[in-house]
Design an enzyme around this catalytic site. Structure first.
Site, short mmCIF file in Angstrom:
data_model
loop_
_atom_site.label_atom_id
_atom_site.label_comp_id
_atom_site.label_asym_id
_atom_site.label_seq_id
_atom_site.Cartn_x
_atom_site.Cartn_y
_atom_site.Cartn_z
N ARG A 23 -41.72 -5.24 66.34
CA ARG A 23 -42.51 -4.02 66.52
C ARG A 23 -42.09 -2.91 65.57
O ARG A 23 -42.83 -1.96 65.33
CB ARG A 23 -42.35 -3.49 67.95
CG ARG A 23 -42.81 -4.45 69.02
CD ARG A 23 -42.37 -3.97 70.39
NE ARG A 23 -40.90 -3.95 70.43
CZ ARG A 23 -40.20 -3.28 71.33
NH1 ARG A 23 -40.80 -2.57 72.26
NH2 ARG A 23 -38.88 -3.32 71.31
N ASP A 47 -32.88 23.47 62.94
CA ASP A 47 -33.29 22.27 62.22
C ASP A 47 -34.24 22.66 61.11
O ASP A 47 -35.14 23.49 61.32
CB ASP A 47 -34.01 21.28 63.15
CG ASP A 47 -33.06 20.51 64.05
OD1 ASP A 47 -31.85 20.79 64.03
OD2 ASP A 47 -33.54 19.63 64.78
N ASN A 48 -34.05 22.08 59.92
CA ASN A 48 -34.91 22.36 58.77
C ASN A 48 -35.43 21.05 58.21
O ASN A 48 -34.80 20.00 58.37
CB ASN A 48 -34.12 23.08 57.67
CG ASN A 48 -33.51 24.38 58.16
OD1 ASN A 48 -34.14 25.16 58.84
ND2 ASN A 48 -32.26 24.60 57.79
N ARG A 58 -32.20 20.20 44.40
CA ARG A 58 -32.03 21.41 45.20
C ARG A 58 -30.53 21.63 45.37
O ARG A 58 -29.82 20.75 45.82
CB ARG A 58 -32.71 21.27 46.56
CG ARG A 58 -34.22 21.15 46.47
CD ARG A 58 -34.82 21.10 47.88
NE ARG A 58 -36.24 20.85 47.87
CZ ARG A 58 -37.16 21.80 48.02
NH1 ARG A 58 -36.81 23.05 48.16
NH2 ARG A 58 -38.44 21.47 48.02
N HIS A 118 -23.77 22.38 48.95
CA HIS A 118 -24.58 21.20 49.23
C HIS A 118 -25.83 21.18 48.35
O HIS A 118 -26.43 22.21 48.08
CB HIS A 118 -25.00 21.20 50.71
CG HIS A 118 -25.95 20.11 51.04
ND1 HIS A 118 -27.30 20.35 51.22
CD2 HIS A 118 -25.78 18.78 51.18
CE1 HIS A 118 -27.90 19.20 51.49
NE2 HIS A 118 -27.01 18.24 51.46
N TYR A 131 -32.35 18.48 58.00
CA TYR A 131 -30.96 18.87 58.23
C TYR A 131 -30.82 19.81 59.40
O TYR A 131 -31.67 20.64 59.67
CB TYR A 131 -30.30 19.43 56.97
CG TYR A 131 -31.03 20.49 56.20
CD1 TYR A 131 -30.59 21.81 56.17
CD2 TYR A 131 -32.15 20.16 55.43
CE1 TYR A 131 -31.23 22.77 55.42
CE2 TYR A 131 -32.79 21.11 54.67
CZ TYR A 131 -32.33 22.41 54.67
OH TYR A 131 -32.98 23.37 53.93
N ASP A 169 -32.62 28.11 41.36
CA ASP A 169 -31.60 27.08 41.17
C ASP A 169 -31.24 26.87 39.70
O ASP A 169 -30.23 26.25 39.40
CB ASP A 169 -32.04 25.75 41.79
CG ASP A 169 -31.81 25.71 43.30
OD1 ASP A 169 -31.12 26.61 43.82
OD2 ASP A 169 -32.32 24.79 43.94
#
Length: 190
Positions: A23, A47-48, A58, A118, A131, A169
């Site tokens: 399944r 939460d993102n 990134r 990060h 994340y 960035d």
């Protein structure tokens, strides 16, 4: 859940137990009880999710001071190279990094503790990245290090000509020039 230590003290790779059959599959992506017992007690509060295309890099981001964050990251669709850089001045691994391929196929997650910058690069056509954070986002506390700082020696697994960056960035300082970093003596956890 299996906890796999990395070569740097702090970040760990988490491998969930996946139950599959004809399944499809099922796995528990997060259990506070299991995480606190096997990694460390952390109260995730936000939460993102992001969606990016091939070549996007990134990072390398962090939050400073009282707004510093630990993150638990995973990929729900696609594949990324996820990177955590030790930015704790005085740490024996200052400037060293951990790089882990996270994908929908391997189900791995990376815990990035406070005191680490990060970032990630997208290795598939598209990647949906999730994340959990243990502190709320605060724009005034943003910090970052250049993704291509040669002193870090990160192989993002993407040809330089294919890298896609946000304007922000593309302008971060090298680690040696970053004004506000952590110290190994900082109390990073509540």
């Amino acid at each position: 859940m299996e906890v796999i230590k990395t070569e740097i003290d702090g970040p760990v790779v988490l491998k969930p137990r996946v139950f599959g059959d004809a399944r499809g599959y099922f796995f528990e992506s997060y259990s506070k009880r299991e995480f606190d017992a096997q990694v460390r007690p952390v109260d995730f509060v936000q939460d993102n999710q992001s969606c990016s295309t091939y070549g996007v890099v990134r990072g390398l981001h962090f939050q400073k001071g009282d707004h510093s964050q630990s993150k638990l990251v995973r990929v729900v669709k696609g594949k990324v190279l996820d990177v955590a850089v030790d930015i704790r001045k005085g740490s024996p691994t200052f400037g060293k990094h951990v790089a882990v391929e996270l994908s929908e196929d391997n189900g791995l997650m990376l815990f990035v503790p406070r005191g680490f910058a990060h970032g990630f690069s997208v290795l598939s056509d598209i990647a949906v990245f999730q994340y959990k954070c243990d502190n709320y986002y605060c724009p005034e506390s943003e910090g970052a290090v250049a993704w291509d700082d040669p002193d870090l020696g990160i192989d993002w697994k993407i040809p330089t000509g294919d890298v896609v960056l946000s304007e922000k960035d593309s302008k971060h300082p090298k680690l040696s020039e970053a004004p506000e970093l952590f110290s190994i003596e900082d109390k990073l956890y509540k």
